[in-house]
Write a protein that holds these residues in place. Structure first.
Motif, PDB file in Angstrom:
ATOM      1  N   ASP A  21       0.848  -1.194   0.000  1.00 24.06           N
ATOM      2  CA  ASP A  21       0.000   0.000   0.000  1.00 24.06           C
ATOM      3  C   ASP A  21       0.877   1.234   0.000  1.00 24.06           C
ATOM      4  OD1 ASP A  21       1.142  -0.215   2.477  1.00 24.06           O
ATOM      5  OD2 ASP A  21      -0.738  -0.325   3.606  1.00 24.06           O
ATOM      6  N   GLU A  26       6.039  -0.394  -2.994  1.00 29.32           N
ATOM      7  CA  GLU A  26       5.303  -1.627  -3.275  1.00 29.32           C
ATOM      8  C   GLU A  26       3.823  -1.309  -3.335  1.00 29.32           C
ATOM      9  OE1 GLU A  26       7.753  -2.400  -0.607  1.00 29.32           O
ATOM     10  OE2 GLU A  26       6.674  -1.041   0.711  1.00 29.32           O
ATOM     11  N   ALA A  76       9.398  -3.357   3.122  1.00 30.17           N
ATOM     12  CA  ALA A  76       8.188  -2.528   3.083  1.00 30.17           C
ATOM     13  C   ALA A  76       8.521  -1.072   3.383  1.00 30.17           C
ATOM     14  CB  ALA A  76       7.177  -3.064   4.109  1.00 30.17           C
ATOM     15  N   GLY A  77       9.618  -0.590   2.827  1.00 30.73           N
ATOM     16  CA  GLY A  77      10.026   0.773   3.165  1.00 30.73           C
ATOM     17  C   GLY A  77      10.226   0.894   4.656  1.00 30.73           C
ATOM     18  N   THR A 127       6.651   4.911  11.461  1.00 36.05           N
ATOM     19  CA  THR A 127       7.413   6.010  12.052  1.00 36.05           C
ATOM     20  C   THR A 127       6.620   7.313  11.970  1.00 36.05           C
ATOM     21  OG1 THR A 127       8.544   6.146   9.928  1.00 36.05           O
ATOM     22  CG2 THR A 127       9.720   5.039  11.712  1.00 36.05           C
ATOM     23  N   GLU A 186      15.285   8.997   7.588  1.00 34.25           N
ATOM     24  CA  GLU A 186      15.066   7.582   7.897  1.00 34.25           C
ATOM     25  C   GLU A 186      15.641   6.643   6.841  1.00 34.25           C
ATOM     26  OE1 GLU A 186      10.939   6.851   8.838  1.00 34.25           O
ATOM     27  OE2 GLU A 186      10.707   8.845   9.698  1.00 34.25           O
ATOM     28  N   TYR A 188      16.027   3.213   4.978  1.00 35.47           N
ATOM     29  CA  TYR A 188      15.238   1.987   4.764  1.00 35.47           C
ATOM     30  C   TYR A 188      16.178   0.784   4.706  1.00 35.47           C
ATOM     31  CZ  TYR A 188      11.079   4.562   2.898  1.00 35.47           C
ATOM     32  OH  TYR A 188       9.985   5.365   2.707  1.00 35.47           O
TER      33      TYR A 188
HETATM   34  N1  ARG Z   1       9.033   4.073   6.629  1.00 36.20           N
HETATM   35  C1  ARG Z   1       7.913   3.991   7.516  1.00 36.20           C
HETATM   36  C2  ARG Z   1       8.190   3.056   8.661  1.00 36.20           C
HETATM   37  O1  ARG Z   1       9.131   2.341   8.641  1.00 36.20           O
HETATM   38  C3  ARG Z   1       6.637   3.592   6.813  1.00 36.20           C
HETATM   39  C4  ARG Z   1       6.667   2.273   6.118  1.00 36.20           C
HETATM   40  C5  ARG Z   1       5.309   1.836   5.620  1.00 36.20           C
HETATM   41  N2  ARG Z   1       5.427   0.792   4.660  1.00 36.20           N
HETATM   42  C6  ARG Z   1       4.403   0.241   3.970  1.00 36.20           C
HETATM   43  N3  ARG Z   1       4.688  -0.668   3.072  1.00 36.20           N
HETATM   44  N4  ARG Z   1       3.164   0.590   4.184  1.00 36.20           N
HETATM   45  O2  ARG Z   1       7.454   3.002   9.596  1.00 36.20           O
END
Ligand code: ARG
Length: 230
Positions: A21, A26, A76-77, A127, A186, A188
């Motif tokens: 999402d 992704e 997922a980032g 975050t 931040e 990743y």
């Molecule tokens: N970078 C942020 C974290 O680590 C947001 C990541 C959200 N990722 C996602 N696939 N929805 O909290």
């Protein structure tokens, strides 16, 4: 009757959890998980000679699922944070992001100073959520990032706080305004169970893909400027 587990020609599986999402990192194209990180993960799996198996989950279930042994990795980032380091190991970082504010056109919110007293949509366990709570802002949390955005467009929330490249991508599709203020910094990385021996293998593959320009090229394919975390 062949036992597939001992078939020597068969690749070992790498079970990876994600929350699709979060474009351009992704998202779903039909039932396919597409974006920068699926491409990157495939390149890593190819180097490791492993077969990628995707598991689609809410963002806040990724690290608990890794801890429980349900997934080998999470992509997922995911930002590296001190709190998360208590529960999982991370690969080397491959990108640098930050949190930004997204508002509806004509909003009176022009910077983070204007967020006090407003309702801010965030995705649960991110975050962005931590940042807003730490700053005493009032939040509405959604399991899906898509729903967090929808809370802004429908007017349930006054602002949406999310990672910068995701803001640009998703706001552009919906005619929302992304404020030009980076609130955090931040890196990743990929998440693994504590002590997983995949971390070293993945780091080796990742460092080759960073050095030979593959990572930057993947970002380019998704019209995203590559920001090195180093
Ligand atoms: N970078 C942020 C974290 O680590 C947001 C990541 C959200 N990722 C996602 N696939 N929805 O909290």
């Amino acid at each position: 009757d062949t036992d597939t587990d001992t078939n020597p020609g068969e690749k070992k599986q790498l079970v990876v959890a994600t929350s699709p999402d979060f474009p351009p990192f992704e998202s779903l194209d039909g039932s396919d998980i597409v974006g920068i990180e699926p491409k990157l993960m495939q390149a890593i799996a190819d180097k490791l000679g492993m077969e990628l198996v995707w598991e689609q989950v809410d963002f806040d279930s990724i690290i608990p699922g890794i801890q429980a042994g349900r997934y080998d990795a999470g992509v997922a980032g995911i930002s590296i944070t001190a709190d998360r380091l208590k529960n999982c190991d991370f690969s080397d970082p491959y990108f640098l992001a930050n949190q930004v504010i997204v508002v509806n056109p004509g909003s009176d919110i022009q910077s983070k100073a204007d967020l006090t007293g407003k309702t801010i949509a965030v995705q649960t366990g991110t975050t962005a959520e931590t940042y807003c709570l730490d700053n005493g802002y009032e939040i509405l949390s959604f399991a899906s990032n898509i729903d967090a955005q929808a809370a802004l467009t429908s007017g349930k929330a006054d602002a949406w706080v999310v990672d910068n490249e995701v803001a640009v991508k998703m706001a552009g599709e919906q005619n929302l305004t992304v404020l030009d203020e980076a609130m955090t910094s931040e890196p990743y990385a990929l998440a693994f169970a504590k002590g997983s021996d995949l971390v070293d293998q993945v780091n080796q593959a990742l460092s080759q893909l960073l050095q030979d320009g593959t990572v930057e090229q993947i970002f380019q394919e998704y019209d995203t400027v590559y920001v090195s975390p180093l």
